[in-house]
Design a protein around this motif. Sequence first.
Motif, short mmCIF file in Angstrom:
data_model
loop_
_atom_site.label_atom_id
_atom_site.label_comp_id
_atom_site.label_asym_id
_atom_site.label_seq_id
_atom_site.Cartn_x
_atom_site.Cartn_y
_atom_site.Cartn_z
N ALA A 121 0.90 -1.31 0.09
CA ALA A 121 -0.04 -0.01 -0.11
C ALA A 121 0.85 1.02 0.02
CB ALA A 121 -0.96 -0.05 1.20
N TYR A 122 1.78 1.31 0.77
CA TYR A 122 2.76 2.43 1.08
C TYR A 122 3.52 2.58 -0.43
CZ TYR A 122 6.54 5.68 2.07
OH TYR A 122 7.28 6.80 1.86
N GLN A 123 4.00 1.64 -0.89
CA GLN A 123 4.56 1.58 -2.27
C GLN A 123 3.77 2.04 -3.43
OE1 GLN A 123 6.57 -2.23 -2.93
NE2 GLN A 123 8.09 -1.57 -1.52
N ALA A 124 2.49 1.70 -3.50
CA ALA A 124 1.69 1.84 -4.54
C ALA A 124 1.04 3.50 -4.33
CB ALA A 124 0.46 1.21 -4.31
N THR A 125 0.95 3.99 -3.05
CA THR A 125 0.54 5.46 -2.76
C THR A 125 1.58 6.46 -2.22
OG1 THR A 125 -0.21 5.11 -0.66
CG2 THR A 125 -1.79 4.36 -2.10
N GLY A 126 2.46 5.95 -1.58
CA GLY A 126 3.46 6.82 -0.96
C GLY A 126 2.81 7.59 0.05
N LYS A 127 1.64 7.35 0.38
CA LYS A 127 0.98 7.92 1.77
C LYS A 127 1.47 7.35 2.98
CE LYS A 127 -1.64 10.43 -1.20
NZ LYS A 127 -1.30 11.55 -1.57
N PRO A 128 1.49 8.25 4.04
CA PRO A 128 1.85 7.79 5.51
C PRO A 128 0.78 6.70 5.79
CG PRO A 128 1.50 10.12 5.38
CD PRO A 128 1.16 9.69 4.03
N ILE A 129 1.17 5.63 6.50
CA ILE A 129 0.41 4.59 6.89
C ILE A 129 0.46 4.53 8.27
CG2 ILE A 129 -0.39 2.18 6.85
CD1 ILE A 129 0.44 2.40 3.82
N LEU A 130 -0.46 4.36 9.19
CA LEU A 130 -0.25 4.08 10.70
C LEU A 130 -1.07 2.73 10.91
CD1 LEU A 130 -0.11 7.43 10.54
CD2 LEU A 130 -0.22 7.12 12.81
N VAL A 131 -0.42 2.08 12.01
CA VAL A 131 -0.86 0.75 12.40
C VAL A 131 -1.58 0.99 13.76
CG1 VAL A 131 -0.16 -1.32 13.32
CG2 VAL A 131 0.90 -0.53 11.34
N MET A 132 -2.92 0.56 13.83
CA MET A 132 -3.69 0.66 14.94
C MET A 132 -3.44 -0.81 15.45
SD MET A 132 -7.48 2.03 15.71
CE MET A 132 -7.88 2.71 17.46
N SER A 133 -2.89 -0.82 17.12
CA SER A 133 -2.92 -2.10 17.37
C SER A 133 -2.87 -2.05 18.86
CB SER A 133 -1.61 -2.75 17.07
OG SER A 133 -1.29 -3.88 17.71
N TYR A 134 -3.42 -3.06 19.48
CA TYR A 134 -3.32 -3.24 21.03
C TYR A 134 -1.80 -3.43 21.42
CZ TYR A 134 -8.29 -3.84 21.49
OH TYR A 134 -9.64 -3.71 21.26
N TRP A 135 -1.54 -3.03 22.63
CA TRP A 135 -0.08 -3.02 22.83
C TRP A 135 0.64 -4.58 23.12
CZ3 TRP A 135 4.53 -0.95 22.47
CH2 TRP A 135 5.57 -1.54 23.36
N ASN A 136 -0.13 -5.25 23.59
CA ASN A 136 0.22 -6.73 23.85
C ASN A 136 0.87 -7.56 22.71
OD1 ASN A 136 0.74 -9.13 25.67
ND2 ASN A 136 -0.93 -10.00 24.73
N GLU A 151 10.82 0.10 8.15
CA GLU A 151 11.22 -0.57 7.11
C GLU A 151 10.20 -0.81 5.78
OE1 GLU A 151 12.27 -3.06 4.05
OE2 GLU A 151 11.11 -3.99 5.65
N ALA A 152 8.86 -0.88 6.38
CA ALA A 152 7.93 -1.12 5.24
C ALA A 152 7.07 -0.04 4.86
CB ALA A 152 6.88 -2.25 5.94
N GLY A 153 7.73 1.17 5.42
CA GLY A 153 7.23 2.52 5.33
C GLY A 153 6.09 2.96 5.91
N GLY A 154 5.86 2.27 7.31
CA GLY A 154 5.18 2.90 8.27
C GLY A 154 5.22 4.15 8.87
N ALA A 155 4.39 4.85 9.16
CA ALA A 155 4.72 6.28 9.51
C ALA A 155 4.41 6.33 11.10
CB ALA A 155 3.68 7.18 9.09
N GLY A 156 3.81 5.59 11.79
CA GLY A 156 3.67 5.24 13.34
C GLY A 156 2.50 4.52 13.71
N CYS A 157 2.28 4.53 15.02
CA CYS A 157 1.32 3.78 15.57
C CYS A 157 0.24 4.48 16.50
CB CYS A 157 2.03 2.71 16.56
SG CYS A 157 2.61 1.29 15.75
N ILE A 158 -1.05 4.00 16.41
CA ILE A 158 -2.08 4.38 17.25
C ILE A 158 -2.24 3.17 18.38
CG2 ILE A 158 -4.44 4.89 17.61
CD1 ILE A 158 -4.30 5.86 14.57
N LEU A 159 -1.95 3.43 19.51
CA LEU A 159 -2.01 2.28 20.68
C LEU A 159 -2.96 2.84 21.62
CD1 LEU A 159 1.84 2.06 20.80
CD2 LEU A 159 0.33 0.53 19.60
N PRO A 160 -4.19 2.40 21.46
CA PRO A 160 -5.10 2.97 22.41
C PRO A 160 -5.22 2.42 23.69
CG PRO A 160 -6.02 1.57 20.59
CD PRO A 160 -4.66 1.63 20.37
N ASP A 161 -4.56 1.25 24.08
CA ASP A 161 -4.32 0.58 25.31
C ASP A 161 -3.04 0.76 25.96
OD1 ASP A 161 -3.21 -1.10 23.56
OD2 ASP A 161 -3.72 -2.92 24.96
N LEU A 162 -2.17 1.54 25.56
CA LEU A 162 -0.98 1.85 26.01
C LEU A 162 -1.04 3.16 26.82
CD1 LEU A 162 1.93 0.81 26.30
CD2 LEU A 162 2.73 2.19 24.26
#
Length: 187
Positions: free
Chosen positions: A4-19, A35-46
Amino acid sequence: MREAYQATGKPILVMSYWNPIDKYGPERFGSELAEAGGAGCILPDLPVEESALWRETAARHGLATVFVAAPNTTDERLRELTTAGTGFVYASSLMGVTGTRDAAGTSADALVRRIRATTDLPVCVGIGISDAAQAARTARFADGVIVASVLVKAVLDAPDAAAGTAIVAELTAELSRATRRHAEPSW
């Protein structure tokens, strides 16, 4: 995510639990995400108080750490979240879990104003936004509109992958047009 990042060049964030990140290894996860082009994380339970390891890892890899603020978050807690967070602040439009709703929360605009009093970070609103009208209303007072559950539901309800892709493309275009047409800040 890499594709997705290679196709769009747009920042991508992962939303995940911390565990799962903790079990995988924060350093390994942060390195691979960047390395995969991620821009960051949303970690709602951290909790902010327990986030130093992740924030240090994220900083080393140039990743944002996004915290979630709820309508009932105190002003003191907002200052803690916005001081520790980077990238943007995720403002929950309502109390509860993610998912589609018939109406987005009415307290989101007040929460955005409260967050802006503590930071210059952009404020993006999500949770419960599931149609163009809700997205347009939110775009009037937020820097960004977060929509996910309605897109996931569209894919799951589609008869096949091609139909799911087409439906998601149509929905995202509709949501995007709505936010651009109505993005007139009210502050």
